[in-house]
Write a protein that holds these residues in place. Structure first.
Motif, short mmCIF file in Angstrom:
data_model
loop_
_atom_site.label_atom_id
_atom_site.label_comp_id
_atom_site.label_asym_id
_atom_site.label_seq_id
_atom_site.Cartn_x
_atom_site.Cartn_y
_atom_site.Cartn_z
N ALA A 113 92.96 39.12 16.72
CA ALA A 113 92.43 38.14 15.78
C ALA A 113 93.53 37.19 15.34
CB ALA A 113 91.82 38.82 14.56
N HIS A 114 93.14 35.93 15.16
CA HIS A 114 93.99 34.92 14.54
C HIS A 114 93.92 35.13 13.02
CE1 HIS A 114 94.95 30.57 13.45
NE2 HIS A 114 94.24 30.95 12.41
N GLY A 115 95.08 35.14 12.36
CA GLY A 115 95.08 35.27 10.91
C GLY A 115 96.49 35.25 10.35
N PRO A 116 96.59 35.22 9.00
CA PRO A 116 97.89 35.10 8.33
C PRO A 116 98.85 36.22 8.71
CG PRO A 116 96.12 34.75 6.76
CD PRO A 116 95.47 35.21 8.03
N MET A 117 100.15 35.94 8.58
CA MET A 117 101.22 36.87 8.95
C MET A 117 102.14 37.10 7.75
SD MET A 117 102.06 35.54 12.84
CE MET A 117 102.43 33.84 12.36
N PRO A 118 102.93 38.19 7.77
CA PRO A 118 103.80 38.50 6.62
C PRO A 118 104.65 37.34 6.12
CG PRO A 118 103.72 40.38 8.11
CD PRO A 118 102.93 39.29 8.77
N GLN A 119 105.25 36.56 7.03
CA GLN A 119 106.11 35.46 6.58
C GLN A 119 105.33 34.44 5.73
OE1 GLN A 119 109.52 35.20 7.53
NE2 GLN A 119 110.04 33.05 7.28
N ASP A 120 104.01 34.40 5.87
CA ASP A 120 103.19 33.47 5.09
C ASP A 120 103.25 33.74 3.59
OD1 ASP A 120 102.11 31.74 7.09
OD2 ASP A 120 100.74 33.33 7.71
N VAL A 121 103.73 34.92 3.17
CA VAL A 121 103.82 35.21 1.74
C VAL A 121 104.71 34.20 1.03
CG1 VAL A 121 105.81 36.78 1.74
CG2 VAL A 121 103.93 37.13 0.09
N LEU A 122 105.63 33.57 1.78
CA LEU A 122 106.55 32.60 1.19
C LEU A 122 105.89 31.24 0.93
CD1 LEU A 122 109.77 33.37 3.31
CD2 LEU A 122 109.07 34.34 1.09
N ILE B 163 92.39 43.62 8.22
CA ILE B 163 92.95 44.75 8.98
C ILE B 163 92.37 46.07 8.48
CG2 ILE B 163 95.06 46.03 9.54
CD1 ILE B 163 96.60 43.38 9.32
N VAL B 164 92.34 46.26 7.14
CA VAL B 164 91.98 47.56 6.57
C VAL B 164 90.48 47.80 6.59
CG1 VAL B 164 92.01 48.93 4.44
CG2 VAL B 164 94.05 47.64 5.12
N ARG B 165 89.70 46.75 6.27
CA ARG B 165 88.25 47.02 6.14
C ARG B 165 87.37 45.91 6.72
NH1 ARG B 165 87.09 44.35 1.09
NH2 ARG B 165 88.98 44.06 -0.12
N ARG B 166 87.93 45.12 7.64
CA ARG B 166 87.14 44.07 8.31
C ARG B 166 86.27 43.33 7.29
NH1 ARG B 166 90.27 46.16 11.44
NH2 ARG B 166 89.92 46.57 13.66
N ASP B 167 86.90 42.92 6.21
CA ASP B 167 86.20 42.23 5.13
C ASP B 167 85.67 40.88 5.62
OD1 ASP B 167 85.32 41.00 2.84
OD2 ASP B 167 87.20 41.24 1.72
N PRO B 168 84.37 40.66 5.62
CA PRO B 168 83.81 39.38 6.11
C PRO B 168 84.31 38.19 5.30
CG PRO B 168 82.06 41.01 5.76
CD PRO B 168 83.32 41.60 5.17
N ALA B 169 84.74 38.42 4.06
CA ALA B 169 85.24 37.31 3.24
C ALA B 169 86.53 36.72 3.80
CB ALA B 169 85.45 37.78 1.80
N SER B 170 87.21 37.46 4.68
CA SER B 170 88.44 36.94 5.29
C SER B 170 88.16 35.95 6.41
CB SER B 170 89.27 38.10 5.86
OG SER B 170 89.75 38.94 4.84
N LEU B 171 86.95 35.96 6.90
CA LEU B 171 86.63 35.21 8.12
C LEU B 171 86.54 33.71 7.91
CD1 LEU B 171 83.84 37.50 9.62
CD2 LEU B 171 86.16 37.16 10.53
N VAL C 235 90.10 34.61 12.44
CA VAL C 235 89.18 34.36 13.56
C VAL C 235 89.34 35.47 14.59
CG1 VAL C 235 88.47 32.76 15.38
CG2 VAL C 235 89.39 31.86 13.22
N PRO C 236 88.44 36.47 14.58
CA PRO C 236 88.50 37.49 15.64
C PRO C 236 88.10 36.86 16.96
CG PRO C 236 86.92 38.07 13.88
CD PRO C 236 87.28 36.64 13.70
N PHE C 237 88.86 37.21 18.02
CA PHE C 237 88.49 36.69 19.34
C PHE C 237 87.26 37.45 19.83
CE2 PHE C 237 92.57 34.57 21.10
CZ PHE C 237 92.84 34.01 19.87
N GLY C 238 86.30 36.72 20.38
CA GLY C 238 85.08 37.34 20.88
C GLY C 238 85.38 38.41 21.92
N GLU C 239 84.40 39.24 22.17
CA GLU C 239 84.54 40.32 23.13
C GLU C 239 85.10 39.79 24.45
OE1 GLU C 239 83.90 43.85 23.32
OE2 GLU C 239 84.41 43.30 21.26
N PRO C 240 86.19 40.35 24.91
CA PRO C 240 86.73 39.91 26.20
C PRO C 240 85.79 40.31 27.34
CG PRO C 240 87.92 41.82 25.41
CD PRO C 240 86.99 41.43 24.32
#
Lengths: 276, 276
Positions: free
Chosen positions: B124-133, B148-156, B269-274
């Motif tokens: 999935a495309h999404g924020p990374m640790p360095q983004d905390v800055l 990552i932890v609970r596939r929260d739809p609000a993150s999408l 953005v989760p990548f669709g089923e390969p």
């Protein structure tokens, strides 16, 4: 040769606007030589956003000159950016008159060299009118005109052997997989770069050497990388180390340096006979 | 879930060195949440020229974590440049343990997302640790961890429908035609860009939409182009006009804007089923 003066050369600007100062200087050089009749198309001075006129204006000027039987050579005014936007259309449905001309330029004009070479036209990488503004630029203009007017071997990149091509690295990368990609099979591909950081050169080399069509080339030679902005932190290797590395990884033969680049020393590289 | 704390997440840096300050802040956020066990690999702080350690060091750390059965998710530390140098090797001969993990990141990490998606892994495309800055970066960290932890739809990314992919535009351009190019057929491709002038965005769009494999996508959506340096002269159109133009030229459907980019608002953005 179409008149008493000698070869008739037309200048058009498929990318960005030509400097009027450069145009005047190059006209004066050509007049002093007396062996060519230089015709700078008024389109060279048009302006539309980034470009020397809209796509339609640039394409029309280019196609007009390509179809003109009295013109012996077409000299691209300068680089910048934009010839890719009209390259596929410029190479389509070629008039017969387009086939008896030489086309000379480099940098962004590489998109047109690729498309025209693919279409069977005679193209060469070499200095352009705007280069007269560089330090020592007058020598670059004579080198280009000596090639256009009398195919002077002294204008050539000195290491050429066999069939070659030359491209700005970013331009080469940007045309891979598009409708204007030429056939690299068995060709020596010369590359040069300007104003790109080492990490970008590395990324572009990853892309270029990852291409199966580029891997069919006979080998790669590296021209100059000029005006390289600082890499923060220092990349850890210069442009030659980068190119050697990607050649080794991809199985392409690295054949050493080439005398081309975004500078007044830039030599002429005629593209090898296209396969038809 | 491998222990009482919850999901076990490993951070490695396949591109550039992670800031120690960012690492401390993200560890504090994860500890306060209490629903995950974050393990920042020491390789994240290595440095070798441009990179967070040599290719071998970065690849070894990545492969070590991929093979670790106790790890549930692999979170790329940050972008920059360099994951392309190890992506093909990272995706080869996958250990079984690599297949039960989620892989999250964006920007330069897109090279790994492409290679891993192609290899059948969940990415999935999404924020990374360095983004905390970044300004408001803590929200980006929670958004990533909630996914990552609970596939929260609000993150999408809110406009997702059907099967999607997301890439930095320059990264997408650089992987076309290489061994790590994924299958775009029928996918909606979301793109975003950072620190590229409009003429460069235009050139990259020429390349990307000129690709026959990209033309098999269902359509394109445009995220944010941030930190765009001035174009001299003004280009004549903004990034949306550029993307619309190249979609129209290439027959790709332009489907509007997307809520992704190099900023704290960047969505998942989760990548669709390969396809296998």
């Amino acid at each position: 040769m179409t008149n008493g003066v000698g070869m008739k050369i037309a200048v058009v600007a498929p990318s960005c606007t030509l400097s009027r100062d450069a145009a005047r200087q190059v006209e004066a050089i050509a007049a002093a030589r007396g062996d060519c009749d230089l015709s700078i198309h008024p389109q060279c001075f048009e302006s539309d956003g980034h470009f020397a006129g809209s796509d339609a204006v640039r394409l029309n000027a280019l196609r007009e000159v390509m179809a003109d039987e009295s013109i012996d050579a077409l000299w691209f005014a300068r680089g910048g950016y934009g010839s890719n936007r009209i390259a596929e259309a410029a190479a389509a449905d070629l008039p017969e008159a387009a086939r008896s001309k030489l086309y000379l330029g480099y940098s962004d004009a590489g998109f047109l060299l690729a498309a025209f070479h693919r279409a069977g036209l005679e193209v060469a990488h070499g200095p352009m009118p705007q280069d007269v503004l560089r330090d020592g630029g007058e020598a670059a203009i004579h080198r280009a005109l000596n090639w256009i007017v009398r195919r002077d071997p002294a204008s050539l990149e000195p290491g050429l052997s066999g069939s070659a091509m030359a491209f700005n690295l970013t331009v080469l990368s940007s045309l891979l997989g598009t409708a204007i990609e030429p056939d690299f099979s068995g060709r020596e591909v010369l590359i040069e770069e300007v104003s790109e950081q080492h990490y970008r050169i590395d990324r572009t080399m990853f892309h270029v050497t990852g291409s199966l069509s580029v891997r069919r080339a006979a080998g790669l030679r590296l021209g100059r990388a000029t005006d390289v902005p600082a890499n923060d932190p220092d990349f850890g290797g210069d442009e030659e180390a980068i190119v050697r590395d990607w050649c080794a990884r991809s199985g392409l033969e690295y054949r050493g340096r080439a005398d081309i680049g975004h500078d007044a020393g830039n030599r002429v590289v005629p593209f090898g006979e296209p396969k038809r």
